[in-house]
Design a protein around this motif. Structure first.
Motif, PDB file in Angstrom:
ATOM      1  N   ALA A 357       0.820  -1.207   0.000  1.00  0.00           N
ATOM      2  CA  ALA A 357       0.000   0.000   0.000  1.00  0.00           C
ATOM      3  C   ALA A 357       0.851   1.252   0.000  1.00  0.00           C
ATOM      4  CB  ALA A 357      -0.934  -0.004   1.210  1.00  0.00           C
ATOM      5  N   GLU A 358       2.038   1.143   0.562  1.00  0.00           N
ATOM      6  CA  GLU A 358       2.906   2.311   0.639  1.00  0.00           C
ATOM      7  C   GLU A 358       3.152   2.888  -0.747  1.00  0.00           C
ATOM      8  OE1 GLU A 358       4.002   3.386   3.641  1.00  0.00           O
ATOM      9  OE2 GLU A 358       2.850   1.764   4.598  1.00  0.00           O
ATOM     10  N   GLY A 359       3.312   1.962  -1.712  1.00  0.00           N
ATOM     11  CA  GLY A 359       3.680   2.407  -3.040  1.00  0.00           C
ATOM     12  C   GLY A 359       2.512   2.853  -3.892  1.00  0.00           C
ATOM     13  N   LEU A 360       1.326   2.782  -3.422  1.00  0.00           N
ATOM     14  CA  LEU A 360       0.160   3.161  -4.223  1.00  0.00           C
ATOM     15  C   LEU A 360      -0.212   4.609  -3.955  1.00  0.00           C
ATOM     16  CD1 LEU A 360      -1.940  -0.059  -3.623  1.00  0.00           C
ATOM     17  CD2 LEU A 360      -0.666   0.541  -5.695  1.00  0.00           C
ATOM     18  N   ASP A 361      -1.024   5.163  -4.864  1.00  0.00           N
ATOM     19  CA  ASP A 361      -1.465   6.534  -4.576  1.00  0.00           C
ATOM     20  C   ASP A 361      -2.454   6.490  -3.413  1.00  0.00           C
ATOM     21  OD1 ASP A 361      -4.452   6.795  -5.739  1.00  0.00           O
ATOM     22  OD2 ASP A 361      -3.216   5.438  -7.016  1.00  0.00           O
ATOM     23  N   SER A 362      -2.636   7.656  -2.816  1.00  0.00           N
ATOM     24  CA  SER A 362      -3.288   7.686  -1.484  1.00  0.00           C
ATOM     25  C   SER A 362      -4.681   7.127  -1.522  1.00  0.00           C
ATOM     26  CB  SER A 362      -3.322   9.129  -0.949  1.00  0.00           C
ATOM     27  OG  SER A 362      -4.116   9.926  -1.808  1.00  0.00           O
ATOM     28  N   ASP A 363      -5.493   7.446  -2.544  1.00  0.00           N
ATOM     29  CA  ASP A 363      -6.863   6.931  -2.582  1.00  0.00           C
ATOM     30  C   ASP A 363      -6.872   5.425  -2.652  1.00  0.00           C
ATOM     31  OD1 ASP A 363      -7.851   9.334  -2.367  1.00  0.00           O
ATOM     32  OD2 ASP A 363      -8.700   9.515  -4.393  1.00  0.00           O
ATOM     33  N   THR A 364      -6.065   4.874  -3.563  1.00  0.00           N
ATOM     34  CA  THR A 364      -6.007   3.434  -3.726  1.00  0.00           C
ATOM     35  C   THR A 364      -5.502   2.795  -2.442  1.00  0.00           C
ATOM     36  OG1 THR A 364      -5.321   3.972  -5.966  1.00  0.00           O
ATOM     37  CG2 THR A 364      -5.321   1.628  -5.333  1.00  0.00           C
ATOM     38  N   ALA A 365      -4.479   3.426  -1.835  1.00  0.00           N
ATOM     39  CA  ALA A 365      -3.926   2.874  -0.590  1.00  0.00           C
ATOM     40  C   ALA A 365      -5.004   2.811   0.488  1.00  0.00           C
ATOM     41  CB  ALA A 365      -2.762   3.739  -0.125  1.00  0.00           C
ATOM     42  N   ARG A 366      -5.854   3.868   0.592  1.00  0.00           N
ATOM     43  CA  ARG A 366      -6.896   3.867   1.615  1.00  0.00           C
ATOM     44  C   ARG A 366      -7.907   2.754   1.345  1.00  0.00           C
ATOM     45  NH1 ARG A 366      -8.831   9.428   1.851  1.00  0.00           N
ATOM     46  NH2 ARG A 366     -10.962   8.737   1.485  1.00  0.00           N
ATOM     47  N   ALA A 367      -8.200   2.627   0.028  1.00  0.00           N
ATOM     48  CA  ALA A 367      -9.167   1.581  -0.309  1.00  0.00           C
ATOM     49  C   ALA A 367      -8.600   0.212   0.026  1.00  0.00           C
ATOM     50  CB  ALA A 367      -9.495   1.658  -1.805  1.00  0.00           C
ATOM     51  N   VAL A 368      -7.316   0.029  -0.294  1.00  0.00           N
ATOM     52  CA  VAL A 368      -6.686  -1.263  -0.019  1.00  0.00           C
ATOM     53  C   VAL A 368      -6.690  -1.551   1.478  1.00  0.00           C
ATOM     54  CG1 VAL A 368      -4.461  -2.420   0.043  1.00  0.00           C
ATOM     55  CG2 VAL A 368      -5.302  -1.436  -2.081  1.00  0.00           C
ATOM     56  N   ARG A 369      -6.349  -0.528   2.272  1.00  0.00           N
ATOM     57  CA  ARG A 369      -6.313  -0.739   3.733  1.00  0.00           C
ATOM     58  C   ARG A 369      -7.708  -1.051   4.270  1.00  0.00           C
ATOM     59  NH1 ARG A 369      -2.525   3.650   3.846  1.00  0.00           N
ATOM     60  NH2 ARG A 369      -0.431   2.774   3.988  1.00  0.00           N
ATOM     61  N   LEU A 370      -8.718  -0.332   3.702  1.00  0.00           N
ATOM     62  CA  LEU A 370     -10.101  -0.571   4.146  1.00  0.00           C
ATOM     63  C   LEU A 370     -10.502  -2.026   3.867  1.00  0.00           C
ATOM     64  CD1 LEU A 370     -12.555   0.941   5.326  1.00  0.00           C
ATOM     65  CD2 LEU A 370     -13.354   1.248   2.981  1.00  0.00           C
ATOM     66  N   ILE A 371     -10.182  -2.461   2.636  1.00  0.00           N
ATOM     67  CA  ILE A 371     -10.511  -3.843   2.275  1.00  0.00           C
ATOM     68  C   ILE A 371      -9.805  -4.800   3.204  1.00  0.00           C
ATOM     69  CG2 ILE A 371     -10.122  -5.625   0.523  1.00  0.00           C
ATOM     70  CD1 ILE A 371     -10.634  -3.495  -1.587  1.00  0.00           C
ATOM     71  N   SER A 372      -8.561  -4.491   3.485  1.00  0.00           N
ATOM     72  CA  SER A 372      -7.785  -5.362   4.367  1.00  0.00           C
ATOM     73  C   SER A 372      -8.422  -5.440   5.745  1.00  0.00           C
ATOM     74  CB  SER A 372      -6.353  -4.817   4.454  1.00  0.00           C
ATOM     75  OG  SER A 372      -5.643  -5.512   5.444  1.00  0.00           O
ATOM     76  N   ALA A 373      -8.777  -4.254   6.303  1.00  0.00           N
ATOM     77  CA  ALA A 373      -9.353  -4.226   7.660  1.00  0.00           C
ATOM     78  C   ALA A 373     -10.681  -4.977   7.679  1.00  0.00           C
ATOM     79  CB  ALA A 373      -9.556  -2.781   8.100  1.00  0.00           C
ATOM     80  N   GLU A 374     -11.507  -4.736   6.659  1.00  0.00           N
ATOM     81  CA  GLU A 374     -12.832  -5.383   6.643  1.00  0.00           C
ATOM     82  C   GLU A 374     -12.701  -6.885   6.466  1.00  0.00           C
ATOM     83  OE1 GLU A 374     -15.767  -4.088   7.313  1.00  0.00           O
ATOM     84  OE2 GLU A 374     -14.796  -2.151   7.701  1.00  0.00           O
ATOM     85  N   THR A 375     -11.716  -7.291   5.703  1.00  0.00           N
ATOM     86  CA  THR A 375     -11.510  -8.723   5.515  1.00  0.00           C
ATOM     87  C   THR A 375     -11.130  -9.383   6.833  1.00  0.00           C
ATOM     88  OG1 THR A 375     -10.711  -8.206   3.316  1.00  0.00           O
ATOM     89  CG2 THR A 375     -10.350 -10.448   4.106  1.00  0.00           C
ATOM     90  N   VAL A 376     -10.261  -8.692   7.580  1.00  0.00           N
ATOM     91  CA  VAL A 376      -9.883  -9.233   8.897  1.00  0.00           C
ATOM     92  C   VAL A 376     -11.126  -9.345   9.780  1.00  0.00           C
ATOM     93  CG1 VAL A 376      -8.621  -8.749  11.008  1.00  0.00           C
ATOM     94  CG2 VAL A 376      -7.501  -8.457   8.783  1.00  0.00           C
ATOM     95  N   LYS A 377     -11.949  -8.292   9.777  1.00  0.00           N
ATOM     96  CA  LYS A 377     -13.178  -8.305  10.590  1.00  0.00           C
ATOM     97  C   LYS A 377     -14.067  -9.463  10.177  1.00  0.00           C
ATOM     98  CE  LYS A 377     -14.225  -3.604  11.984  1.00  0.00           C
ATOM     99  NZ  LYS A 377     -15.164  -2.517  11.721  1.00  0.00           N
ATOM    100  N   LEU A 378     -14.197  -9.636   8.849  1.00  0.00           N
ATOM    101  CA  LEU A 378     -15.047 -10.700   8.339  1.00  0.00           C
ATOM    102  C   LEU A 378     -14.526 -12.048   8.810  1.00  0.00           C
ATOM    103  CD1 LEU A 378     -17.500 -11.206   6.585  1.00  0.00           C
ATOM    104  CD2 LEU A 378     -15.968 -11.365   4.609  1.00  0.00           C
TER     105      LEU A 378
END
Lengths: 565, 203
Positions: A357-378
């Motif tokens: 995520a570090e290497g992605l642009d900020s919007d994509t990075a946020r989306a990636v982190r969100l997906i990651s967090a939600e996947t963990v929750k799931l």
């Protein structure tokens, strides 16, 4: 958010089970649901023997208490009713017989006495006014000829009073009798009266003597001379008393005999009733195949048949319900199972994405982190769901071990990295050893502490101590008494987690352990899965303990776990 | 429901017990047949009946035996055969064997009052003693008229009854003749003996 237990474990229980039938072994409902689930609803006609034995023991233990003689039970009432009927019958018969017999006795005596006295007066010849001495002689003569028993005879004319006794007149003779004897209307009549004086019954007869004024005609005229006879009725009274005694002596054995059919009849009525009660009791304890042997065509047999029909209907409904319930449970379990494999892949992928995520642009990075967090929750949610379905299926097993409780709690806190003394304070009674399932105990402590950190505010305090008095709810006692660790084995292990937050709203308090219960309906999403406290409760229950939620008077929620040592 | 039935049963039992009672109870005065007759004298024809008053003022018959057969005979108005002894002592041609003791003698005995034995029995009279005889006449219709030598209007009702009954039974043993009492001061209404009136009103 559940960040507590080592997650490598939970799959174990389920994996051990044959794939399709996770409920087969621990089925709490006997073979009913098991069959329904496993073999497509075989006829549930026979119960498991183990269950039946348990019932039998229960009944055997209960029966003597239930069969005690109730003061106004059906048996008592039936017997009393029988006896009452018998008593009424006996009493009425005895009374009527007694009446008839008594009047027969009295009538015979009276008729004999009256006609005898009249016959004796009829042959008398007396001058008017009578001569006192000759009249006395006449009376003394009459006195000996009393029928059926001797009598005393008196005669009255004007102011003349003559008698066969010492006293010129008798106090037994009533004024009414005298008035009737002297009455001038109509033709004069012989009359008699029974009088009871000082407890002695007398028969008194009054005969006004008449004379014929013209020979051959019925023109009788009273002479003014009245004869009285007084006879004691002691013998008649004795006869009557004897009848009373006989009636009583007859009625009492009759009542005693009536007791036998009364008992037999009450038995006949009570046996089906008792059977019905036993069946209802057995039904109440879950044995829905209970049936009553209904024979005959009386109301009780009808009742038994109705009971059987109701029981059959109930059994059908309950079987249906259980089947549906099992289907639902299995569905939840299957769904979570099916979700697990893809989730595992997603978790691996999101982990990689997170790192990149570090290497992605900020919007994509946020989306990636969100997906990651939600996947963990799931993933957490799916794990929790599986855990809960195992509890529901009673497939959760307890693997106890003798552990040091303080060590366990400490390990839990450290493994979750709750080591900041500003966040979590641990007041652990040292040296307490208990037989616990370390993994489940870890889940309990972690869930409670995590919950407190999430919903309350620091400082979160964890206390561990033993409580000798099992009934105590002194959750507010503070840490003062905690140090008396190891005071005795026969107590309870108490784990108390409190925070300094706003506490739990009283409306919410009864529901905190419910699944997916949201304290604030507006907050559709919370950090946790919504199953954490439910799982906690199930784990504590598995240990045979209880968990309570309360509010500390000084503010903050207090969760208290009590597990018997 | 059960309670009510029980109450009814208990009530029935009680009622039965009450109706039955125990032992022998007293009773009302019960009438049992007509009164027996007594003979007043050995020979019924040899007695005369006088009516005196009992202790309570009731009319009581007294029989006196006469030493000869006496048979009451009606007086006759027409003076037939006289034996010279005066009114009341006529010889009756219809009853030649009658003693001849006339009603007037019976009435004279009545006026003489009860004898000592009778007085001891509580008998009394309310008629005044009189030295003269009562004159007895019969009218054609069977009525009897008594001419008393004392004021008739001053007599009490009971005294009049004494006169009426004694005269009626002296004339006729059925005692049903109507009797008129007349004194110097006037005549009383016709009366019959209350004791003889078959189902008449009491004394």
């Amino acid at each position: 958010m559940k960040t507590c237990v080592p997650r490598e474990e939970p799959g174990r229980d389920t994996r051990d089970l044959p794939g399709g039938t996770p409920y087969g072994t621990g089925d709490p409902y006997g073979t009913g649901t098991g069959d329904a689930y496993g073999s497509g609803g075989g006829e549930t006609s026979r119960r498991g023997d183990g269950n039946g034995d348990a019932d039998g023991r229960g009944r055997a233990w209960r029966s003597p208490r239930r069969l005690r003689l109730r003061p106004f039970g059906l048996r008592t009432r039936l017997v009393l009713a029988f006896l009452l009927v018998a008593a009424v019958g006996c009493g009425t018969t005895a009374a009527l017989t007694y009446r008839a017999a008594r009047s027969a006795i009295l009538e015979q005596t009276q008729n004999t006495a009256v006609s005898a006295f009249r016959d004796q007066v009829d042959v008398l010849a007396v001058p008017l006014p009578p001569d006192e001495d000759s009249l006395r002689d006449t009376l003394l003569n009459l006195a000996g000829k009393g029928k059926p028993r001797p009598w005393r005879v008196y005669a009255e004319y004007g102011s003349l009073r003559v008698s066969s006794t010492d006293r010129p007149t008798s106090s037994v003779i009533t004024p009414e009798l005298r008035a009737r004897a002297h009455a001038r209307q109509d033709t004069p009549h012989t009359s008699f009266q029974r009088v009871v004086k000082n407890g002695v019954p007398y028969l008194t007869i009054a005969i006004p003597a008449v004379f014929i004024t013209r020979a051959g005609e019925e023109a009788a005229q009273p002479t003014g001379l009245v004869f009285y006879a007084v006879m004691e009725l002691r013998e008649e009274e004795a006869n009557v008393e004897a009848m009373v005694t006989a009636a009583r002596d007859g009625a009492l054995p009759a009542l005693a005999i009536a007791l036998v059919p009364a008992l037999i009849a009450s038995r006949g009525v009570l046996r089906p009733v008792r059977e019905l009660r036993r069946a209802a009791h057995s039904m109440g304890r879950g044995r829905l195949d209970t049936r009553i042997h209904a024979k005959g065509s009386d109301e009780l047999a009808d009742l038994a048949r109705t009971f059987n029909e109701s029981a059959a209907e109930l059994e059908r409904s309950v079987t249906e319900l259980r089947r549906a319930e099992a289907r639902a449970r299995r569905f939840a379990s299957d769904v979570s199972h099916e979700l697990r494999t893809p989730l595992a892949g997603m978790l691996a992928v999101t982990e990689v994405l997170d790192e990149d995520a570090e290497g992605l642009d900020s919007d994509t990075a946020r989306a990636v982190r969100l997906i990651s967090a939600e996947t963990v929750k799931l993933a957490v949610l799916v794990e929790d769901l599986m855990e809960i379905s195992r509890f529901d299926a009673r497939a959760a097993e307890l693997h106890t071990d003798e552990v040091d409780v303080a060590d366990c709690v400490r390990k839990t806190l450290i493994s979750r990295r709750w080591t900041d003394p500003g966040q979590v304070h641990a007041a652990l009674g040292e040296g307490i050893r208990a037989r616990l399932d370390p993994r489940r105990f870890d889940v309990v402590v972690a869930n409670l502490v995590g919950n407190a950190l999430r919903h309350g505010r620091p400082l979160v305090t964890v206390r561990v101590y033993t409580d000798g008095s099992t009934g105590s709810t002194g959750s507010t006692g503070g840490a003062t008494g905690d140090e008396g660790a190891g005071t005795g084995e026969a107590g309870v292990l108490v784990v108390q987690v409190s925070d300094r937050g706003p506490g739990i709203h009283p409306d919410v308090l009864p529901h905190v352990f419910e699944r997916f219960y949201k304290a604030d309906p507006a907050r559709a999403r919370s950090a946790g899965s919504g199953l954490g406290l439910a799982i906690t409760q199930e784990n504590v229950r598995l240990h045979g303990g209880t968990v309570e939620a309360a509010n500390h008077p000084a503010g903050g929620a207090v969760f208290t776990v009590r597990i018997p040592l | 429901m059960r309670r009510r039935a029980g109450a009814v049963a208990a009530g029935l039992l009680l009622a039965a017990a009450a109706a039955t009672g125990c032992g022998i109870q007293g009773s009302e005065v019960v009438e049992a047949g007509v009164a027996p007759t007594v003979a007043l004298a050995q020979i019924p024809e040899s007695r005369i009946l006088l009516y005196f008053l009992g202790p309570d003022g009731e009319l009581m018959p007294v029989s006196r035996e006469v030493p000869f057969s006496y048979r009451p005979a009606p007086e006759r108005t027409e003076r037939g055969t006289f034996d010279g002894t005066g009114t009341g002592f006529e010889i009756d041609a219809d009853h030649p064997y009658a003693s001849g003791l006339a009603t007037v003698k019976v009435l004279a005995a009545l006026l003489a009052g009860p004898r000592p034995a009778e007085q001891r029995a509580g008998l009394a009279t309310e008629l005044p003693a009189a030295g003269e005889l009562v004159r007895v006449e019969t009218d054609g219709t069977g009525g009897i008229r008594l001419q008393v030598p004392f004021p008739a209007r001053e007599l009490s009702g009971r005294a009049v009854s004494q006169l009426v009954c004694t005269a009626a039974y002296a004339v006729d043993s059925s005692g049903t003749r109507a009797v008129t009492v007349a004194g110097p001061d006037g005549t009383l209404p016709e009366a019959t003996c209350p004791a003889a009136a078959p189902p008449g009103d009491g004394d």
